[in-house]
Design a protein around this motif. Structure first.
Motif, PDB file in Angstrom:
ATOM      1  N   VAL A 169       0.937  -1.243  -0.019  1.00 45.03           N
ATOM      2  CA  VAL A 169      -0.080   0.047   0.061  1.00 45.03           C
ATOM      3  C   VAL A 169       0.842   1.174   0.203  1.00 45.03           C
ATOM      4  N   SER A 170       0.536   2.316  -0.708  1.00 46.21           N
ATOM      5  CA  SER A 170       1.371   3.347  -0.739  1.00 46.21           C
ATOM      6  C   SER A 170       0.457   4.647  -0.186  1.00 46.21           C
ATOM      7  N   VAL A 171       1.298   5.263   0.641  1.00 45.04           N
ATOM      8  CA  VAL A 171       0.203   6.597   0.990  1.00 45.04           C
ATOM      9  C   VAL A 171       0.671   7.854   0.608  1.00 45.04           C
ATOM     10  N   TYR A 172      -0.109   8.651   0.069  1.00 41.46           N
ATOM     11  CA  TYR A 172       0.268   9.845  -0.620  1.00 41.46           C
ATOM     12  C   TYR A 172      -0.655  11.032   0.051  1.00 41.46           C
ATOM     13  N   GLY A 173       0.043  12.082  -0.055  1.00 41.37           N
ATOM     14  CA  GLY A 173      -0.528  13.322   0.389  1.00 41.37           C
ATOM     15  C   GLY A 173      -1.319  13.898  -0.753  1.00 41.37           C
ATOM     16  N   LEU A 174      -2.776  14.743  -0.617  1.00 36.12           N
ATOM     17  CA  LEU A 174      -3.356  15.212  -1.599  1.00 36.12           C
ATOM     18  C   LEU A 174      -3.684  16.634  -1.147  1.00 36.12           C
ATOM     19  N   PRO A 175      -3.498  17.824  -1.786  1.00 32.49           N
ATOM     20  CA  PRO A 175      -3.282  17.826  -3.266  1.00 32.49           C
ATOM     21  C   PRO A 175      -1.839  17.728  -3.700  1.00 32.49           C
ATOM     22  N   SER A 176      -1.151  17.564  -2.950  1.00 30.14           N
ATOM     23  CA  SER A 176       0.347  17.842  -3.475  1.00 30.14           C
ATOM     24  C   SER A 176       0.791  16.576  -4.306  1.00 30.14           C
ATOM     25  N   PRO A 215       4.470  -2.174   3.690  1.00 29.83           N
ATOM     26  CA  PRO A 215       4.417  -3.481   3.175  1.00 29.83           C
ATOM     27  C   PRO A 215       3.335  -4.301   3.800  1.00 29.83           C
ATOM     28  N   VAL A 216       2.565  -5.104   2.957  1.00 28.22           N
ATOM     29  CA  VAL A 216       1.368  -5.791   3.283  1.00 28.22           C
ATOM     30  C   VAL A 216       1.448  -7.415   2.934  1.00 28.22           C
ATOM     31  N   PHE A 217       1.447  -7.551   1.628  1.00 28.09           N
ATOM     32  CA  PHE A 217       1.522  -8.823   1.204  1.00 28.09           C
ATOM     33  C   PHE A 217       2.742  -9.557   0.599  1.00 28.09           C
ATOM     34  N   SER A 218       3.853  -8.314   0.394  1.00 28.04           N
ATOM     35  CA  SER A 218       5.236  -8.856  -0.182  1.00 28.04           C
ATOM     36  C   SER A 218       6.097  -8.335   0.759  1.00 28.04           C
ATOM     37  N   VAL A 219       7.266  -9.171   0.974  1.00 26.09           N
ATOM     38  CA  VAL A 219       8.409  -8.814   1.655  1.00 26.09           C
ATOM     39  C   VAL A 219       8.922  -7.563   1.216  1.00 26.09           C
ATOM     40  N   ASP A 220       9.707  -6.871   2.152  1.00 25.19           N
ATOM     41  CA  ASP A 220      10.129  -5.653   1.868  1.00 25.19           C
ATOM     42  C   ASP A 220      11.280  -5.484   2.535  1.00 25.19           C
ATOM     43  N   ALA A 221      12.560  -5.620   1.741  1.00 28.21           N
ATOM     44  CA  ALA A 221      13.860  -5.517   2.465  1.00 28.21           C
ATOM     45  C   ALA A 221      14.084  -4.238   3.030  1.00 28.21           C
ATOM     46  N   GLU A 222      13.538  -3.073   2.719  1.00 25.93           N
ATOM     47  CA  GLU A 222      13.836  -1.856   3.224  1.00 25.93           C
ATOM     48  C   GLU A 222      13.384  -1.931   4.655  1.00 25.93           C
ATOM     49  N   LYS A 223      12.221  -2.520   5.043  1.00 26.18           N
ATOM     50  CA  LYS A 223      11.770  -2.424   6.555  1.00 26.18           C
ATOM     51  C   LYS A 223      11.981  -3.669   6.910  1.00 26.18           C
ATOM     52  N   GLY A 224      12.521  -4.957   6.360  1.00 25.67           N
ATOM     53  CA  GLY A 224      12.824  -5.965   6.901  1.00 25.67           C
ATOM     54  C   GLY A 224      11.372  -6.785   7.043  1.00 25.67           C
ATOM     55  N   TYR A 225      10.545  -6.260   6.533  1.00 25.72           N
ATOM     56  CA  TYR A 225       9.148  -7.036   6.633  1.00 25.72           C
ATOM     57  C   TYR A 225       9.329  -8.359   5.923  1.00 25.72           C
ATOM     58  N   GLY A 226       8.936  -9.478   6.440  1.00 26.29           N
ATOM     59  CA  GLY A 226       9.033 -10.797   6.239  1.00 26.29           C
ATOM     60  C   GLY A 226      10.262 -11.428   6.034  1.00 26.29           C
ATOM     61  N   PHE A 227      11.384 -10.502   6.437  1.00 25.94           N
ATOM     62  CA  PHE A 227      12.685 -11.100   6.565  1.00 25.94           C
ATOM     63  C   PHE A 227      13.307 -11.172   8.087  1.00 25.94           C
ATOM     64  N   ASN A 228      12.791 -10.377   8.880  1.00 25.84           N
ATOM     65  CA  ASN A 228      12.771 -10.403  10.259  1.00 25.84           C
ATOM     66  C   ASN A 228      11.900 -11.448  10.819  1.00 25.84           C
ATOM     67  N   GLU A 229      12.624 -12.395  12.014  1.00 28.61           N
ATOM     68  CA  GLU A 229      11.632 -13.189  12.588  1.00 28.61           C
ATOM     69  C   GLU A 229      10.327 -13.012  12.910  1.00 28.61           C
ATOM     70  N   GLU A 230      10.125 -11.786  13.566  1.00 28.73           N
ATOM     71  CA  GLU A 230       8.993 -11.313  13.981  1.00 28.73           C
ATOM     72  C   GLU A 230       7.501 -11.124  12.855  1.00 28.73           C
ATOM     73  N   THR A 231       7.983 -10.638  11.851  1.00 33.33           N
ATOM     74  CA  THR A 231       6.950 -10.467  10.657  1.00 33.33           C
ATOM     75  C   THR A 231       6.948 -11.548   9.937  1.00 33.33           C
ATOM     76  N   LYS A 232       7.954 -12.524   9.748  1.00 37.66           N
ATOM     77  CA  LYS A 232       7.687 -13.798   8.823  1.00 37.66           C
ATOM     78  C   LYS A 232       6.471 -14.383   8.894  1.00 37.66           C
ATOM     79  N   PRO A 233       5.798 -14.731  10.211  1.00 38.77           N
ATOM     80  CA  PRO A 233       4.564 -15.623  10.038  1.00 38.77           C
ATOM     81  C   PRO A 233       3.368 -14.616   9.385  1.00 38.77           C
ATOM     82  N   MET A 234       3.542 -13.269   9.194  1.00 41.83           N
ATOM     83  CA  MET A 234       2.271 -12.702   8.658  1.00 41.83           C
ATOM     84  C   MET A 234       2.224 -13.139   7.181  1.00 41.83           C
ATOM     85  N   LEU A 235       3.205 -13.781   6.688  1.00 41.84           N
ATOM     86  CA  LEU A 235       2.830 -14.127   5.221  1.00 41.84           C
ATOM     87  C   LEU A 235       2.806 -15.532   5.095  1.00 41.84           C
TER      88      LEU A 235
END
Ligand code: RUQ
Ligand code: CUA
Length: 654
Positions: free
Chosen positions: A64-71, A79-99
């Motif tokens: 999901v991406s979050v934008y400001g409007l009107p700019s 990150p939701v359904f896909s691993v995201d190396a930037e935040k470690g989502y799906g890579f760290n042990e804590e968030t792996k079970p989310m997927l």
């Protein structure tokens, strides 16, 4: 092959689309009457905040991406359904079970429809839900932390497209099968589609803690259930799903699923369903699905497995579900703010079909049925029709509403947004989109109280709108001012992945409840430590646990020896910071993993199996202070047979 007139239609549709793309191949600015006034309307001065948050799905990026409007400023990617190396989502042990799913770890999905939670039919800023299409799932994001905190798998479904579309008080989010599948899943011939394949419409209940679980599924004929919206106001208690492929074909669907003049909008009375559930009318079907929950205090997610689901069968539950005939493969179904009008966007037609909720109720009372399919009465078309919008466009997909009784519908093939009056069905205005718009988003535009003001067209094709970036261009959003009689195009901006759908909400509803830190005292992670004094390294066989802290600008410990090749090393990093916006990162040379990015007060774990003897640097990846570059350390790795003792230190020699 037999020649079918429909092939003509298909060719014309494709041809028209190509034509409109070429026709617009030259840079166009039509719609922007005055560049300077448009620029002023989207200008948010440095340091100022936008008026609205916009949440766009990332489509095949799974996020999901979050934008400001009107700019049009990109504020964050969650990150939701896909691993995201930037935040470690799906890579760290804590968030792996989310997927986790019943198929195991599935690190990707196709996310289409963000939907804000609602109270009394108004977006309340608590949660954002979004569907995963491919391995059917629904995620829930907490908008105080902007983190994904729950993902539930949907059984007996294939392609969870008509989802999540919340009810008026977020009693439920819903899910519908886009691809019907054997129900329950089994190994059968694809040619046995008509006998074995079924659809499931799922109602996922939110309990008092906001946790999701499947309350029930309605077993429906094996059509494709495309989109949904729940009723509001007078139609509260009902949810509407579009169908196509009422032909029940399983091959060459572009032709075979487009034969019938009308498909259906399925109207499900979920309050009735609750009565049937209470009466014990549901059947328990064995199945397997997972619920993954992330806990904000332990900073850890866990998976729960469920082994059965309650199924309601229309034949046994009169009054549960009706079909409203709707022309030409309806795609979007949208309910106006009053709850009276149900707009079906027949994607192979030019006209929009609008049904009336009151007429639907009368038709049900009078049993004005054309026929009954698998226990589902089909209401007479003329008895439920409120009106038709003769738009002059082609390929209507989705409709949203403003605060003044107007509706706005996107047309994919004619690549435009058409504004029309709810009730009189007259077309008031039209604006071109570059190119080929799918969904549109008006802040609050699918709720009881739209904020209106802006409209964002979420376009599928970008072509020449920006500087070229090779064969692939980011998809594109276009912002329109809809506060006047005529729509005025203000701005283009690129989006991440495919911005399938979006939701907008006044910034104030969210920004005042946004968390700044996780209080360290509330941290219940099983491997947390709350001070540098507790920092240590422990060995249990070949499992080594490094209890580490971070604070500007060092790790404790920062020198570690006694690790061996073949060890299973868990680095549990607690970030001791208690200031807003002070995460620290952690990466280790050669680790077959991503970084950690640990928020203030949080604990996260990096798993590492050292491969080769040597001395490996680790460092902080997030620029955190003037001495960020000094925020580093070493881990010595010895041969598996070595007898070097575990030792660790900070600020002294080991
Ligand atoms: S869909 S472009 Cu996946 Cu919402 Cu209509
Ligand atoms: Cu901590 Cu950079």
């Amino acid at each position: 092959m037999k020649f079918k007139p429909l092939n003509f239609l298909m060719l014309t549709l494709t041809g028209l689309f190509v034509f409109s793309a070429c026709k617009n191949g030259m840079k166009q600015n039509s719609g922007i009457l005055n560049n300077q006034s448009a620029a002023q309307k989207v200008y948010v001065a440095p340091g100022e905040h936008d008026e609205y948050y916009a949440f766009f799905s990332g489509g095949f990026s799974g996020q999901v991406s979050v934008y400001g409007l009107p700019s049009g400023r990109l504020l964050k990617i969650i990150p939701v359904f896909s691993v995201d190396a930037e935040k470690g989502y799906g890579f760290n042990e804590e968030t792996k079970p989310m997927l986790n799913t019943s198929f195991g770890f599935v690190p990707w999905d196709d996310a289409h429809h963000p939907e804000l939670s609602q109270t009394n039919g108004i977006p309340d800023g608590r949660w954002l839900f979004i569907n995963g299409n491919n391995t059917p799932r629904i995620a829930k994001l907490d908008l105080s932390t902007f983190e994904t905190t729950e993902i539930i798998e949907i059984p007996n479904s294939g392609g969870n497209h008509s989802s999540p579309f919340t009810t008026e008080n977020s009693e439920y989010v819903v899910a519908g099968t886009r691809f019907s599948v054997p129900f329950p899943q089994k190994d059968v011939a694809i040619g046995s589609y008509k006998d074995n394949f079924k659809g499931a419409l799922s109602f996922i209940k939110l309990d008092e803690d906001g946790h999701m679980d499947i309350a029930f599924q309605v077993l429906v004929p094996g059509y494709d259930y495309d989109l949904a919206h729940s009723g509001k106001g007078k139609s509260h208690g009902w949810t509407f799903f579009t169908t196509y492929n009422s032909e029940q074909s399983h091959t060459l669907k572009e032709i075979n699923a487009s034969q019938n003049d009308k498909d259906f909008i399925a109207a499900v009375n979920w309050k009735k369903a609750e009565e049937y559930l209470a009466q014990g009318k549901a059947q328990d079907y064995p199945t397997e699905y997972l619920i993954n929950r992330y806990d904000e205090h332990s900073h850890t997610s866990t998976s729960i497995t469920r082994n059965s689901v309650k199924v309601l069968i229309p034949e046994e539950c009169p009054g549960l579900i009706y079909y409203l005939p709707t022309p030409k493969s309806p795609h979007g179904v949208d309910v106006d703010p009053t709850g009276e009008y149900i707009v079906g966007n027949g994607k192979l037609s030019a006209d929009l079909t609008v049904h009336s909720f009151d007429k639907m109720m009368t038709a049900i009372a009078n049993e004005a049925f054309e026929e009954t399919i698998d226990g589902i009465p089909v209401l007479k078309f003329e008895e439920v029709l409120a009106g038709t919008v003769s738009s002059g466009g082609l390929g209507p997909l989705h409709t949203e509403f403003d605060a003044d009784g107007n509706a706005y519908t996107t047309f994919f093939i004619s690549s435009e947004v058409v504004k029309w009056k709810v009730g009189s069905w007259e077309v008031l205005d039209r604006a071109p989109c570059y190119y080929s718009v799918g969904h549109l988003m008006i802040p609050g535009g699918d709720s009881k109280k739209p904020w209106g003001k802006y409209l964002v067209a979420l376009n599928k094709i970008t072509k020449d709108r920006y500087l070229p970036t090779g064969p692939e261009m980011n998809h594109s959003a276009q912002l329109y001012d809809i506060s006047g009689d005529k729509m005025e195009m203000l701005l283009d901006f690129p989006t991440v992945g495919e911005p399938h759908y979006g939701q907008g909400i006044a910034a104030d509803v969210i920004k005042n409840r946004s968390k700044k830190i996780y209080p360290l005292n509330d941290n219940t992670h099983p491997h947390n430590i709350k001070s540098e004094a507790e920092a240590r390294v422990e060995r249990d066989g070949d499992v080594v646990r490094i209890y580490m802290t971070s604070i500007r600008s060092h790790f404790a410990p920062d020198n570690i020896e006694g690790i061996k090749v073949g060890d299973k090393v868990y680095v549990h990093l607690t970030n001791l910071e208690q200031d807003w916006d002070t995460p620290h990162g952690l990466s280790i040379m050669g680790a077959r993993n991503a970084e950690l990015l640990v928020m203030p007060g949080q604990t996260e774990t990096l798993y590492w199996e050292p491969q080769k003897p040597g001395v490996y640097p680790f460092y902080c990846t997030d620029f955190c202070s003037a001495l960020h570059q000094e925020m580093q350390g070493y881990i010595r790795v010895s041969e598996a047979t070595s007898d070097i003792k575990l030792s660790w230190s900070l600020g002294e020699s080991i």
